[in-house]
Write a protein that holds these residues in place. Structure first.
Motif, mmCIF file in Angstrom:
data_model
loop_
_atom_site.group_PDB
_atom_site.id
_atom_site.type_symbol
_atom_site.label_atom_id
_atom_site.label_comp_id
_atom_site.label_asym_id
_atom_site.label_seq_id
_atom_site.Cartn_x
_atom_site.Cartn_y
_atom_site.Cartn_z
ATOM 1 N N ILE A 124 5.445 -2.598 7.755
ATOM 2 C CA ILE A 124 5.314 -1.421 6.398
ATOM 3 C C ILE A 124 5.770 -3.000 5.500
ATOM 4 O O ILE A 124 6.420 -3.108 5.401
ATOM 5 C CB ILE A 124 6.071 -0.351 6.440
ATOM 6 N N ASP A 125 4.898 -3.270 4.505
ATOM 7 C CA ASP A 125 4.751 -3.532 3.164
ATOM 8 C C ASP A 125 5.458 -5.038 3.984
ATOM 9 O O ASP A 125 6.066 -5.214 3.108
ATOM 10 C CB ASP A 125 5.498 -2.896 2.742
ATOM 11 N N GLY A 126 4.562 -5.255 5.355
ATOM 12 C CA GLY A 126 5.833 -6.785 5.747
ATOM 13 C C GLY A 126 6.668 -7.163 6.396
ATOM 14 O O GLY A 126 7.430 -7.442 7.229
ATOM 15 N N ASP A 161 1.649 -0.677 13.058
ATOM 16 C CA ASP A 161 1.662 -1.819 12.132
ATOM 17 C C ASP A 161 0.704 -0.694 11.038
ATOM 18 O O ASP A 161 -0.141 -0.472 11.281
ATOM 19 C CB ASP A 161 0.485 -2.698 11.993
ATOM 20 N N ASP A 220 0.266 -1.917 7.488
ATOM 21 C CA ASP A 220 -0.853 -2.591 6.726
ATOM 22 C C ASP A 220 -2.348 -3.342 7.250
ATOM 23 O O ASP A 220 -2.697 -3.251 6.695
ATOM 24 C CB ASP A 220 0.542 -3.839 6.990
ATOM 25 N N THR A 221 -2.065 -3.705 8.899
ATOM 26 C CA THR A 221 -3.410 -3.806 8.922
ATOM 27 C C THR A 221 -4.988 -2.580 8.504
ATOM 28 O O THR A 221 -4.284 -1.383 8.575
ATOM 29 C CB THR A 221 -3.484 -3.858 10.744
ATOM 30 N N ASP A 222 -5.844 -3.451 8.917
ATOM 31 C CA ASP A 222 -7.042 -2.199 7.667
ATOM 32 C C ASP A 222 -8.363 -2.250 9.193
ATOM 33 O O ASP A 222 -9.465 -2.051 8.788
ATOM 34 C CB ASP A 222 -7.443 -2.372 6.534
ATOM 35 N N MET A 228 0.551 -1.586 -0.391
ATOM 36 C CA MET A 228 -0.571 -0.537 0.247
ATOM 37 C C MET A 228 1.608 1.088 -0.195
ATOM 38 O O MET A 228 0.616 2.712 -1.071
ATOM 39 C CB MET A 228 -0.906 0.351 1.182
ATOM 40 N N SER A 229 1.966 1.122 0.626
ATOM 41 C CA SER A 229 2.858 1.901 0.833
ATOM 42 C C SER A 229 3.735 2.698 -0.613
ATOM 43 O O SER A 229 3.626 3.742 -0.794
ATOM 44 C CB SER A 229 3.933 2.727 1.669
ATOM 45 N N GLN A 277 9.870 -4.645 8.953
ATOM 46 C CA GLN A 277 9.400 -4.268 10.289
ATOM 47 C C GLN A 277 11.095 -3.594 10.338
ATOM 48 O O GLN A 277 11.650 -4.004 10.094
ATOM 49 C CB GLN A 277 9.673 -5.026 11.421
ATOM 50 N N CYS A 281 -2.046 3.938 10.826
ATOM 51 C CA CYS A 281 -1.360 3.740 11.559
ATOM 52 C C CYS A 281 -1.816 2.367 12.670
ATOM 53 O O CYS A 281 -2.974 3.542 13.056
ATOM 54 C CB CYS A 281 -0.237 2.971 11.421
ATOM 55 N N ARG A 323 -4.976 -3.531 -7.996
ATOM 56 C CA ARG A 323 -4.818 -2.793 -7.455
ATOM 57 C C ARG A 323 -5.131 -1.098 -7.194
ATOM 58 O O ARG A 323 -5.513 -0.677 -5.606
ATOM 59 C CB ARG A 323 -3.438 -2.405 -7.446
#
Length: 359
Positions: A273-275, A354, A356-358, A1-2, A277, A314, A33
């Motif tokens: 971020i994007d999997g 985090d 990445d999580t929504d 997503m970034s 750390q 985030c 996407r």
């Protein structure tokens, strides 16, 4: 997503004297996407006079349209909007982040509803996407738009709104308010204020019949409309609010607390971020997590840095932060632990965020 992707501009239309509508060509490999929900925005990035500038612009096309377009209004002193209006032409490429944002509600074709949209100036941009998408997806729902401008010549999407009205005569109603152009109905003259809203809700719009409302415009207008709706019986949870770019408040310097910070003077920050750390140390109560992370060379998504666009949203999964300003997150998002990293200052010795999580 970034991640940013290079998209070519497919078409540019001069919508008003100071506003263009740019349509992007999305390659087949990126269609999924760049699929969007009504009311979402795109973050655009460009190198302008040697500076990396990013700005968020609401998508103005309906989900059913099959294209991706944004309106960019030239603002006084706006480096990015001026560059975009002068530079974007068919064939020009620009970096674009996939759609983001939560300025929307779930749609259900089986449930007829009544919606209100209140916009001023370029605040119409996400409203057009929301209104068009909703009227097409919910065949029994109705939408009323209250749209404020200086004069007719400044109305963005005037022709498209007229076409929409023709297509949905029984389900779409528009009320134009003009601050510098006299209209036949006195109530429709002037700006959108609390008093104006109270008068509209007393005679033209029955708030009790509405299921939800969307507001987009200057901050003072936004609060005035929301207060009037709540005074006329609409629950706060049914009101969706989003500032448009020109209304981003000037960033205020973070004021240090009078009390000393607890524990160590520094906080250990971990960003997901994007999997991946990334960890670093930063002083408590000195700068935002976003600014500190960028200084470490970490590619964190952001746009306005003013707590408005939610691009840097985030979730706090460990530790605690304090936010200086928030114009983007709903109460339920904050309750679930979401923060804006551009406004987040670490309080505890360790913080994990985090991106990445929504959920």
């Amino acid at each position: 997503m970034s991640k940013f992707y290079s998209l070519n501009v497919e078409q540019v239309r001069q919508e008003t004297r100071d506003t263009i509508v740019a349509t992007f060509a999305v390659p087949l490999a990126l269609r999924e996407r760049f699929a969007f929900t009504q009311g979402q925005h795109l973050t655009l990035r460009a190198q302008i006079n040697g500076e990396d500038l990013r700005r968020s612009y609401s998508i103005c096309s309906a989900v059913q349209d099959g294209d991706l377009r944004v309106a960019i209004k030239r603002t006084p002193g706006g480096a990015f909007s001026t560059w975009a209006n002068d530079t974007l032409k068919p064939g020009v490429s620009i970096e674009v982040m996939p759609p983001m944002g939560h300025f929307n509600l779930p749609l259900d074709a089986t449930q007829p509803k009544a919606y209100l949209a209140v916009a001023a100036g370029s605040g119409i941009t996400p409203m057009l996407s929301i209104i068009k998408t909703t009227l097409a997806a919910e065949p029994a729902s109705r939408f009323t738009l209250v749209y404020g401008n200086r004069a007719s010549a400044a109305v963005i999407f005037r022709e498209e709104l007229a076409e929409l009205k023709d297509s949905y005569r029984e389900r779409f109603n528009i009320v134009y308010l003009m601050s510098r152009e006299q209209q036949d109905v006195e109530l429709f003259n002037g700006r959108i204020t609390r008093e104006k809203c109270d008068a509209l809700f007393a005679s033209w719009i029955q708030v009790a019949d509405l299921d939800a409302a969307f507001i987009c415009g200057p901050e003072d207008m936004m609060h005035a409309v929301s207060a009037a709706l709540q005074a006329h019986g609409m629950p706060k949870a049914s009101i969706k609010i989003e500032l448009f770019a020109a209304s981003i408040p000037k960033k205020q310097q973070h004021a240090s607390h009078a009390r000393p910070v607890a524990g160590r003077q520094e906080s250990e920050i971990t960003l997901v971020i994007d999997g991946a750390q990334r960890s670093f140390s930063m002083g408590k109560d000195t700068e935002s997590v976003l600014d500190a992370g960028l200084k470490q060379g970490i590619d964190i998504r952001y746009s306005c840095k003013g707590g408005v666009c939610a691009t840097c949203r985030c979730k706090v999964v460990e530790g605690q932060v304090e936010m200086d300003a928030n114009y983007a997150l709903e109460d339920y998002e904050i309750a679930r632990g979401f923060v804006l990293s551009c406004q987040a200052f670490p309080v505890t010795d360790r913080v994990v965020l985090d991106f990445d999580t929504d959920s």
